[in-house]
Design a protein around this motif. Structure first.
Motif, PDB file in Angstrom:
ATOM      1  N   MET A  10      52.588  34.999  39.642  1.00 36.69           N
ATOM      2  CA  MET A  10      53.344  36.233  39.825  1.00 36.69           C
ATOM      3  C   MET A  10      53.713  36.951  38.530  1.00 36.69           C
ATOM      4  O   MET A  10      53.794  38.177  38.509  1.00 36.69           O
ATOM      5  CB  MET A  10      54.612  35.941  40.634  1.00 36.69           C
ATOM      6  CG  MET A  10      54.315  35.545  42.072  1.00 36.69           C
ATOM      7  SD  MET A  10      55.805  35.316  43.072  1.00 36.69           S
ATOM      8  CE  MET A  10      56.391  33.712  42.491  1.00 36.69           C
ATOM      9  N   MET A  11      53.928  36.201  37.439  1.00 40.53           N
ATOM     10  CA  MET A  11      54.384  36.819  36.197  1.00 40.53           C
ATOM     11  C   MET A  11      53.275  36.987  35.163  1.00 40.53           C
ATOM     12  O   MET A  11      53.470  37.653  34.146  1.00 40.53           O
ATOM     13  CB  MET A  11      55.524  35.988  35.585  1.00 40.53           C
ATOM     14  CG  MET A  11      56.734  35.845  36.510  1.00 40.53           C
ATOM     15  SD  MET A  11      57.391  37.440  37.094  1.00 40.53           S
ATOM     16  CE  MET A  11      57.876  38.199  35.555  1.00 40.53           C
ATOM     17  N   ARG A  12      52.120  36.383  35.425  1.00 40.75           N
ATOM     18  CA  ARG A  12      50.983  36.546  34.510  1.00 40.75           C
ATOM     19  C   ARG A  12      49.756  37.098  35.212  1.00 40.75           C
ATOM     20  O   ARG A  12      48.724  37.296  34.588  1.00 40.75           O
ATOM     21  CB  ARG A  12      50.651  35.212  33.848  1.00 40.75           C
ATOM     22  CG  ARG A  12      51.788  34.654  32.993  1.00 40.75           C
ATOM     23  CD  ARG A  12      51.484  33.272  32.475  1.00 40.75           C
ATOM     24  NE  ARG A  12      52.704  32.629  31.985  1.00 40.75           N
ATOM     25  CZ  ARG A  12      52.850  31.313  31.866  1.00 40.75           C
ATOM     26  NH1 ARG A  12      51.849  30.500  32.187  1.00 40.75           N
ATOM     27  NH2 ARG A  12      53.983  30.805  31.408  1.00 40.75           N
ATOM     28  N   ALA A  13      49.871  37.303  36.511  1.00 40.04           N
ATOM     29  CA  ALA A  13      48.743  37.830  37.301  1.00 40.04           C
ATOM     30  C   ALA A  13      47.475  37.010  37.063  1.00 40.04           C
ATOM     31  O   ALA A  13      46.386  37.556  36.873  1.00 40.04           O
ATOM     32  CB  ALA A  13      48.500  39.300  36.989  1.00 40.04           C
ATOM     33  N   ALA A  14      47.620  35.680  37.074  1.00 40.35           N
ATOM     34  CA  ALA A  14      46.468  34.805  36.852  1.00 40.35           C
ATOM     35  C   ALA A  14      45.433  34.988  37.959  1.00 40.35           C
ATOM     36  O   ALA A  14      45.784  35.129  39.135  1.00 40.35           O
ATOM     37  CB  ALA A  14      46.926  33.352  36.813  1.00 40.35           C
ATOM     38  N   LYS A  15      44.176  35.011  37.575  1.00 46.34           N
ATOM     39  CA  LYS A  15      43.074  35.040  38.544  1.00 46.34           C
ATOM     40  C   LYS A  15      42.704  33.589  38.849  1.00 46.34           C
ATOM     41  O   LYS A  15      42.031  32.929  38.064  1.00 46.34           O
ATOM     42  CB  LYS A  15      41.896  35.836  37.991  1.00 46.34           C
ATOM     43  CG  LYS A  15      42.231  37.314  37.825  1.00 46.34           C
ATOM     44  CD  LYS A  15      41.025  38.112  37.334  1.00 46.34           C
ATOM     45  CE  LYS A  15      41.378  39.598  37.239  1.00 46.34           C
ATOM     46  NZ  LYS A  15      40.245  40.413  36.755  1.00 46.34           N
ATOM     47  N   VAL A  16      43.177  33.125  39.976  1.00 48.26           N
ATOM     48  CA  VAL A  16      43.120  31.707  40.319  1.00 48.26           C
ATOM     49  C   VAL A  16      41.797  31.378  41.004  1.00 48.26           C
ATOM     50  O   VAL A  16      41.520  31.867  42.103  1.00 48.26           O
ATOM     51  CB  VAL A  16      44.316  31.326  41.220  1.00 48.26           C
ATOM     52  CG1 VAL A  16      44.255  29.846  41.590  1.00 48.26           C
ATOM     53  CG2 VAL A  16      45.631  31.665  40.541  1.00 48.26           C
ATOM     54  N   THR A  17      40.999  30.545  40.373  1.00 52.62           N
ATOM     55  CA  THR A  17      39.756  30.082  40.990  1.00 52.62           C
ATOM     56  C   THR A  17      40.073  28.993  42.009  1.00 52.62           C
ATOM     57  O   THR A  17      41.208  28.512  42.094  1.00 52.62           O
ATOM     58  CB  THR A  17      38.805  29.506  39.929  1.00 52.62           C
ATOM     59  OG1 THR A  17      39.434  28.341  39.336  1.00 52.62           O
ATOM     60  CG2 THR A  17      38.507  30.536  38.844  1.00 52.62           C
ATOM     61  N   ALA A  18      39.059  28.590  42.745  1.00 54.23           N
ATOM     62  CA  ALA A  18      39.259  27.551  43.752  1.00 54.23           C
ATOM     63  C   ALA A  18      39.781  26.264  43.118  1.00 54.23           C
ATOM     64  O   ALA A  18      40.716  25.639  43.640  1.00 54.23           O
ATOM     65  CB  ALA A  18      37.951  27.298  44.496  1.00 54.23           C
ATOM     66  N   ARG A  33      35.937  28.888  48.403  1.00 57.24           N
ATOM     67  CA  ARG A  33      34.609  28.765  47.812  1.00 57.24           C
ATOM     68  C   ARG A  33      34.712  28.522  46.309  1.00 57.24           C
ATOM     69  O   ARG A  33      35.424  29.236  45.606  1.00 57.24           O
ATOM     70  CB  ARG A  33      33.821  30.043  48.111  1.00 57.24           C
ATOM     71  CG  ARG A  33      32.387  30.052  47.632  1.00 57.24           C
ATOM     72  CD  ARG A  33      31.712  31.320  48.104  1.00 57.24           C
ATOM     73  NE  ARG A  33      30.341  31.409  47.647  1.00 57.24           N
ATOM     74  CZ  ARG A  33      29.492  32.376  48.010  1.00 57.24           C
ATOM     75  NH1 ARG A  33      29.906  33.320  48.841  1.00 57.24           N
ATOM     76  NH2 ARG A  33      28.258  32.383  47.554  1.00 57.24           N
ATOM     77  N   ARG A  34      33.983  27.523  45.826  1.00 52.44           N
ATOM     78  CA  ARG A  34      34.090  27.139  44.425  1.00 52.44           C
ATOM     79  C   ARG A  34      33.579  28.214  43.465  1.00 52.44           C
ATOM     80  O   ARG A  34      34.214  28.532  42.459  1.00 52.44           O
ATOM     81  CB  ARG A  34      33.306  25.843  44.177  1.00 52.44           C
ATOM     82  CG  ARG A  34      33.411  25.319  42.743  1.00 52.44           C
ATOM     83  CD  ARG A  34      32.473  24.143  42.509  1.00 52.44           C
ATOM     84  NE  ARG A  34      32.751  23.051  43.408  1.00 52.44           N
ATOM     85  CZ  ARG A  34      33.703  22.129  43.220  1.00 52.44           C
ATOM     86  NH1 ARG A  34      34.470  22.206  42.136  1.00 52.44           N
ATOM     87  NH2 ARG A  34      33.892  21.153  44.086  1.00 52.44           N
ATOM     88  N   GLU A  35      32.394  28.777  43.754  1.00 53.10           N
ATOM     89  CA  GLU A  35      31.680  29.578  42.766  1.00 53.10           C
ATOM     90  C   GLU A  35      31.946  31.076  42.859  1.00 53.10           C
ATOM     91  O   GLU A  35      31.423  31.856  42.066  1.00 53.10           O
ATOM     92  CB  GLU A  35      30.167  29.331  42.859  1.00 53.10           C
ATOM     93  CG  GLU A  35      29.484  29.938  44.067  1.00 53.10           C
ATOM     94  CD  GLU A  35      29.645  29.120  45.341  1.00 53.10           C
ATOM     95  OE1 GLU A  35      28.924  29.428  46.309  1.00 53.10           O
ATOM     96  OE2 GLU A  35      30.471  28.188  45.377  1.00 53.10           O
ATOM     97  N   ARG A  36      32.755  31.499  43.805  1.00 49.30           N
ATOM     98  CA  ARG A  36      33.051  32.930  43.911  1.00 49.30           C
ATOM     99  C   ARG A  36      34.458  33.145  44.416  1.00 49.30           C
ATOM    100  O   ARG A  36      34.902  32.487  45.340  1.00 49.30           O
ATOM    101  CB  ARG A  36      32.076  33.640  44.848  1.00 49.30           C
ATOM    102  CG  ARG A  36      32.461  35.103  45.102  1.00 49.30           C
ATOM    103  CD  ARG A  36      31.643  35.759  46.176  1.00 49.30           C
ATOM    104  NE  ARG A  36      30.315  36.071  45.695  1.00 49.30           N
ATOM    105  CZ  ARG A  36      29.359  36.596  46.463  1.00 49.30           C
ATOM    106  NH1 ARG A  36      29.605  36.833  47.742  1.00 49.30           N
ATOM    107  NH2 ARG A  36      28.176  36.852  45.964  1.00 49.30           N
ATOM    108  N   GLY A  37      35.123  34.129  43.801  1.00 51.59           N
ATOM    109  CA  GLY A  37      36.407  34.566  44.327  1.00 51.59           C
ATOM    110  C   GLY A  37      37.598  34.099  43.511  1.00 51.59           C
ATOM    111  O   GLY A  37      37.589  33.020  42.914  1.00 51.59           O
ATOM    112  N   PHE A  38      38.615  34.949  43.505  1.00 50.52           N
ATOM    113  CA  PHE A  38      39.898  34.637  42.879  1.00 50.52           C
ATOM    114  C   PHE A  38      41.009  34.860  43.892  1.00 50.52           C
ATOM    115  O   PHE A  38      40.923  35.739  44.748  1.00 50.52           O
ATOM    116  CB  PHE A  38      40.177  35.558  41.688  1.00 50.52           C
ATOM    117  CG  PHE A  38      39.190  35.464  40.558  1.00 50.52           C
ATOM    118  CD1 PHE A  38      39.159  34.351  39.731  1.00 50.52           C
ATOM    119  CD2 PHE A  38      38.298  36.500  40.323  1.00 50.52           C
ATOM    120  CE1 PHE A  38      38.254  34.264  38.684  1.00 50.52           C
ATOM    121  CE2 PHE A  38      37.399  36.432  39.278  1.00 50.52           C
ATOM    122  CZ  PHE A  38      37.375  35.302  38.456  1.00 50.52           C
ATOM    123  N   LEU A  39      42.062  34.076  43.782  1.00 54.23           N
ATOM    124  CA  LEU A  39      43.348  34.403  44.382  1.00 54.23           C
ATOM    125  C   LEU A  39      44.124  35.112  43.283  1.00 54.23           C
ATOM    126  O   LEU A  39      44.309  34.560  42.190  1.00 54.23           O
ATOM    127  CB  LEU A  39      44.083  33.140  44.832  1.00 54.23           C
ATOM    128  CG  LEU A  39      43.385  32.284  45.899  1.00 54.23           C
ATOM    129  CD1 LEU A  39      44.179  31.002  46.148  1.00 54.23           C
ATOM    130  CD2 LEU A  39      43.215  33.060  47.197  1.00 54.23           C
TER     131      LEU A  39
END
Length: 307
Positions: A167-175, A128-134
């Motif tokens: 893994m090393m920066r704990a990025a919150k990845v958007t869609a 989903r584009r507008e909600r959520g992070f990996l």
């Protein structure tokens, strides 16, 4: 907890409860595995099963927020419960990898840590584009990422820079970020639109008419390194027993202890840890294996990998 719906040749597995974080505890993992077992059983009953596909999605703002740490911490044996949950998730991922059909994760909300791994254990990710992070949150919460998590991320994200960010920066990845990294295949709009995009993608895959068994075997080859790490767990039985094929590495206060166990009672492994490792040198464990000789300051368990 979860439901399984059959739509023609599609199986749609939904983690239910709009207000739920869908944290992975023994009950939820067992429920998901039961659904996968039901699918396999239906496929096996047919002499020539038609092509089929699995879509996994979730209600609410979370796809899965990872392991249910609160559940584990409130249990009589938190350490055992955490490792048991990890073993169960390994078994679930193994089930997904061996499923004789394409699999798609329709990620409509946040997928964190073990929830991230559950999502990318599918062949395709629609997000989903507008909600959520990996989000691999381990760095932010002070935990070491399990080796098998790393193997899965490496198998699904080709760019070294992207892997470092995850893994090393704990990025919150958007869609959209995930699409650029290659971990997300399709970006969709809204909760309903994300599931619809997954259905469309599954239908396109089914048009090829690929043999499900062959598809599943090819997936096993593709994810061979992941399966080899997961293969440290031979199986978890209902009575709480666990079999280990490979050495298990336990990180305690930044000190490594390697345990090589051929077959042991699950609780016995950790009783041995509790009894044998309390700031003194340990030699041979009582479970048909050997402990490496290592001095450990205390019994504080920081993280576990290789189990």
């Amino acid at each position: 907890m979860c439901t399984l719906e059959k739509r023609g040749s599609l199986y749609i597995l939904t983690l239910t409860g709009a207000g739920d974080e869908h944290r992975l505890n023994p009950a939820l993992i067992a429920a998901i595995r039961s659904c996968l077992s039901q699918i396999k059983s239906e496929i096996s009953r047919s002499k020539s099963p038609p092509p089929a596909a699995l879509i996994t999605t979730a209600e609410g703002k979370f796809f899965s927020d990872g392991y249910d740490v609160k559940f584990a911490d409130s249990s009589p044996s938190p350490l055992q419960t955490k490792i048991y949950m990890d073993a169960q998730l390994r078994a679930l991922v193994s089930d997904l990898v061996s499923l004789p059909m394409p699999t798609i994760a329709a990620v409509t909300g946040h997928a964190s840590a073990a929830g991230f791994i559950l999502a990318i254990a599918h062949d395709c990710v629609v997000m989903r584009r507008e909600r959520g992070f990996l989000y691999m949150s381990e760095l932010d919460i002070g935990l070491v990422i399990p080796e098998w998590f790393v193997k899965m991320v490496n198998a699904k994200i080709g760019s070294p820079a992207a892997r470092r960010a995850v893994m090393m920066r704990a990025a919150k990845v958007t869609a959209q970020m995930g699409r650029e990294m290659g971990v997300v295949d399709v970006v969709a709009e809204g909760e309903k639109g994300t599931v619809e995009a997954a259905v469309k993608g599954a239908e396109e895959l089914l048009k090829k008419g690929s043999n499900g068994e062959v598809y599943g075997e090819n997936r096993k080859v593709f994810l061979k390194e992941v399966l080899e790490v997961i293969g440290a767990v031979d199986g978890v039985e209902l009575d709480g027993r666990i079999r280990l094929k490979k050495a298990a590495t336990v990180l305690m206060n930044r000190k490594l202890i390697t345990v090589s166990i051929q077959s042991a009672n699950f609780s016995g492994v950790f009783l041995a840890l509790q009894n044998k490792i309390r700031g003194r040198m340990v030699d041979h464990g009582p479970l048909n294996g050997k402990w490496s000789q290592e001095r450990v300051p205390s019994m504080f368990l920081v993280a576990v990998s290789g189990l």
